[in-house]
Design an enzyme around this catalytic site. Structure first.
Site, mmCIF file in Angstrom:
data_model
loop_
_atom_site.group_PDB
_atom_site.id
_atom_site.type_symbol
_atom_site.label_atom_id
_atom_site.label_comp_id
_atom_site.label_asym_id
_atom_site.label_seq_id
_atom_site.Cartn_x
_atom_site.Cartn_y
_atom_site.Cartn_z
ATOM 1 N N ARG A 47 16.325 -23.392 -1.125
ATOM 2 C CA ARG A 47 16.767 -24.496 -1.975
ATOM 3 C C ARG A 47 17.917 -24.115 -2.891
ATOM 4 N NH1 ARG A 47 12.539 -28.267 -1.927
ATOM 5 N NH2 ARG A 47 10.681 -27.240 -1.164
ATOM 6 N N ASP A 98 17.809 -28.991 0.829
ATOM 7 C CA ASP A 98 16.651 -29.681 0.265
ATOM 8 C C ASP A 98 15.744 -29.995 1.462
ATOM 9 O OD1 ASP A 98 14.801 -31.436 -0.643
ATOM 10 O OD2 ASP A 98 16.211 -32.733 -1.719
ATOM 11 N N LYS A 138 0.831 -17.985 9.003
ATOM 12 C CA LYS A 138 -0.505 -18.400 8.583
ATOM 13 C C LYS A 138 -0.497 -18.602 7.063
ATOM 14 C CE LYS A 138 -3.590 -15.563 6.948
ATOM 15 N NZ LYS A 138 -3.170 -14.933 5.689
ATOM 16 N N HIS A 193 -0.064 -11.425 11.459
ATOM 17 C CA HIS A 193 0.661 -10.153 11.503
ATOM 18 C C HIS A 193 -0.228 -8.982 11.928
ATOM 19 C CE1 HIS A 193 -0.869 -9.539 7.356
ATOM 20 N NE2 HIS A 193 -0.605 -8.263 7.527
ATOM 21 N N GLU A 218 -9.392 -4.113 0.899
ATOM 22 C CA GLU A 218 -8.129 -3.942 0.170
ATOM 23 C C GLU A 218 -8.441 -3.576 -1.263
ATOM 24 O OE1 GLU A 218 -4.906 -6.945 1.144
ATOM 25 O OE2 GLU A 218 -6.739 -8.067 1.473
ATOM 26 N N ASP A 230 -8.298 -16.882 4.088
ATOM 27 C CA ASP A 230 -7.136 -15.986 4.020
ATOM 28 C C ASP A 230 -7.239 -14.829 5.019
ATOM 29 O OD1 ASP A 230 -4.682 -15.132 2.845
ATOM 30 O OD2 ASP A 230 -5.755 -13.637 1.661
ATOM 31 N N HIS A 286 -7.225 -12.880 10.598
ATOM 32 C CA HIS A 286 -7.132 -11.453 10.941
ATOM 33 C C HIS A 286 -8.433 -10.901 11.534
ATOM 34 C CE1 HIS A 286 -3.438 -11.839 8.860
ATOM 35 N NE2 HIS A 286 -3.862 -11.601 7.642
ATOM 36 N N LYS A 343 -7.740 0.840 0.083
ATOM 37 C CA LYS A 343 -7.275 0.093 1.265
ATOM 38 C C LYS A 343 -7.803 0.855 2.466
ATOM 39 C CE LYS A 343 -3.120 -1.933 3.315
ATOM 40 N NZ LYS A 343 -3.431 -3.356 3.175
HETATM 41 C C1 BG6 Z 1 -2.320 -11.535 4.345
HETATM 42 C C2 BG6 Z 1 -3.216 -12.117 3.285
HETATM 43 O O1 BG6 Z 1 -2.346 -12.319 5.504
HETATM 44 O O2 BG6 Z 1 -2.766 -10.219 4.659
HETATM 45 C C3 BG6 Z 1 -3.251 -11.219 2.054
HETATM 46 O O3 BG6 Z 1 -2.722 -13.394 2.926
HETATM 47 C C4 BG6 Z 1 -3.622 -9.810 2.437
HETATM 48 O O4 BG6 Z 1 -4.177 -11.723 1.093
HETATM 49 C C5 BG6 Z 1 -2.742 -9.316 3.574
HETATM 50 O O5 BG6 Z 1 -3.473 -8.986 1.284
HETATM 51 C C6 BG6 Z 1 -3.219 -7.965 4.072
HETATM 52 O O6 BG6 Z 1 -2.284 -7.473 4.998
HETATM 53 P P1 BG6 Z 1 -2.140 -5.917 5.255
HETATM 54 O O7 BG6 Z 1 -1.119 -5.819 6.325
HETATM 55 O O8 BG6 Z 1 -1.697 -5.304 3.954
HETATM 56 O O9 BG6 Z 1 -3.498 -5.429 5.659
#
Ligand code: BG6
Length: 489
Positions: A50, A92, A147, A177, A215, A234, A239, A344
């Site tokens: 934008r 826009d 997503k 991802h 995480e 989420d 995932h 993590k």
């Molecule tokens: C995202 C989520 O899709 O994946 C986030 O929206 C999350 O909340 C993230 O932190 C985790 O991805 P990765 O690659 O760090 O495990």
């Protein structure tokens, strides 16, 4: 220049180019492809947002981002090449007429256009309308959607319907991802390139499976978005279900998108539904409270910046999932994912069955079963726990549990772990949909997830508190302990 036979020159159009995802992930991923000479020399990157900025300001922002988010030193010659591809277009998103300006910016000729929607899904439909209005969609173009696709089955259908008015399924790339992660892809190799696991991968050999995606971060200033979603929408709906389906699917005939996606879909559809009758027994929802991470005090979810202190959104989910098919009947898949956990740490642990009879009782009264651990991140690798004789002479046979450890960093010296977005971006440019999620998969995953979310609502299941820095609520331990099992820590 690498062999780019499968890639034609493209206009990579990044909608939401100045947003967080684009800055942290997409632009660095494209830069890394530039480093590896994997972008067609005639391709351009058209940043769309934008804001009214000019190319000079965009360039400065991109350089700053790359410096912040690319871990290696930036190569000046590569950077110059990368920058020469950049173009900026302010837009826009909701004003269809302003797409005429975009049309002028996009080169004429027959470049494939890749429209990457890195914007809230609520405006995917507006962008599609605008592109159509400006006559910017051909059968060769591709669209990439991030997503979450929707908030429920119904809303995901709406979004998919809006996009599919203009794009066919073979033009749509839905990103999860996790499917671009090295270790998630390695599941295919582990399972289908090793005869050991093609035969020992079913209810006869496997006792149960644990999938943990933990995480340590909280919600990182995304309260508004996250509070609407929660960990179920989420992380689990996408995932975790993708990991589960790759792990449990039947061997696909080949690696084509049709074959792989069809097998994953069958797994998601075979998940035992969880509803108000069994939700308490099969699931746990949690929410982190004040706690400590590595000795540092961190606020609970309700004390995060911007929080609504009455929120009952879950930041942790544990589920006993079951797959109703011939291969997996009776084998539970315990899923667990949460924010603000001690570290993590994502891994899959496949617990094999115990030996039916123990002939080593003198040394080991209860013979441990083999365990296959697939470390997804960090410290990527595969580990097999097995029994071994302790060398030496003794009156009895002494045995011990040992592990075969294939650590990726030690085995593949100097190999940089490729970021998931880098791989996925390359697949999009090459027109390969295997690592993207089909509409059917998204809908089947929502059907299963919605039923759990609805059941929590109808039974008024409140999230159980767990201190930040812990492995989740105590009831997540009971979930698995009821079956005489325990989480691998
Ligand atoms: C995202 C989520 O899709 O994946 C986030 O929206 C999350 O909340 C993230 O932190 C985790 O991805 P990765 O690659 O760090 O495990």
């Amino acid at each position: 220049m690498k062999n780019l036979d499968c890639q034609s020159a493209s206009e990579i159009v990044l909608f939401g180019a100045l947003g967080d995802l684009s800055r942290r992930k997409l632009l660095p991923a494209l830069y890394q492809l530039e480093v590896s000479s994997l972008i067609h020399p005639d391709s351009r990157i058209v940043a769309v947002a934008r804001q009214s900025i000019d190319l000079k300001e965009l360039t400065a922002l991109v350089v700053e981002n790359l410096t912040n988010f690319v871990s290696e030193t930036i190569d000046e010659a590569v950077l110059a090449r990368f920058i020469s591809r950049l173009v900026y277009q302010s837009l826009d998103f909701k004003d269809t007429d302003s797409y005429k300006q975009l049309a002028q910016t996009l080169s004429e000729g027959n470049k494939t256009r890749v429209y990457y929607f890195s914007t809230p899904p609520a405006i995917y439909g507006d962008i599609c309308d605008g592109l159509h209005h400006a006559d910017l969609i051909t059968a060769a173009d591709r669209v990439v959607m991030e997503k979450p696709i929707g908030h429920s089955l119904e809303s995901s259908k709406d979004i998919n319907d809006q996009v599919s008015r203009y794009f066919k399924e073979n033009q749509i790339y839905r990103i999860d991802h996790y499917l671009g992660k090295e270790t998630v892809l390695n599941l295919l190799v582990l399972r289908f390139a090793n005869s050991l696991f093609t035969t020992n991968w079913d209810r006869n050999s496997v006792d149960h499976v644990q999938i943990t995606v933990a995480e340590s971060v909280g919600i990182e200033g995304r309260w508004g978005f996250y509070d609407e979603a929660g960990q179920m929408r989420d992380m689990v709906q996408n995932h975790l279900l993708q990991i589960l389906s790759l792990l449990a699917m039947e061997p696909p005939a080949d690696l084509s998108a049709d074959s792989v996606r069809a097998e994953k879909l069958k797994v998601i559809k075979a998940l035992t539904p969880i509803d108000k009758h069994n939700v308490k027994e099969k699931t746990v929802r949690g929410q982190y409270s004040d706690g400590y991470l590595e000795g540092v005090a961190v606020p609970g979810y309700l004390n995060e910046e911007g929080a609504n202190e009455n929120s009952n959104t879950e930041t942790f989910v544990a589920i006993k999932a079951e797959i109703e098919n011939w291969r997996w009947a009776g084998v539970p898949f315990y899923l667990r994912t949460g924010k603000r956990m001690p570290k993590k740490h994502s891994e899959i642990v496949v617990h094999f069955k115990q030996q039916p009879h123990n002939i080593f009782k003198d040394s080991y009264s209860d013979l441990p079963a083999n365990k296959l651990t697939i470390r997804l991140q960090p410290d990527e690798g595969v580990e097999l726990q097995m029994m071994n004789k302790i060398p030496g002479i003794a009156s009895q046979m002494n045995i011990q549990e040992n592990k075969l450890d294939l650590s990726f960093s030690e085995t593949y010296d100097n190999e940089r772990v490729v970021d998931a977005y880098e791989r996925l971006m390359l697949e999009i440019l090459n027109g390969n949909q295997s690592l993207f999620v089909s509409r059917d998969e998204v809908e089947a995953a929502w059907t299963w997830a919605d039923s759990i979310i609805d059941a929590w609502k109808s039974t008024n299941e409140q999230p159980k508190p767990y201190p930040a820095g812990s492995w989740g609520p105590v009831s997540s331990i009971s979930l698995i302990a009821r079956d005489d099992r325990q989480w691998v820590e």
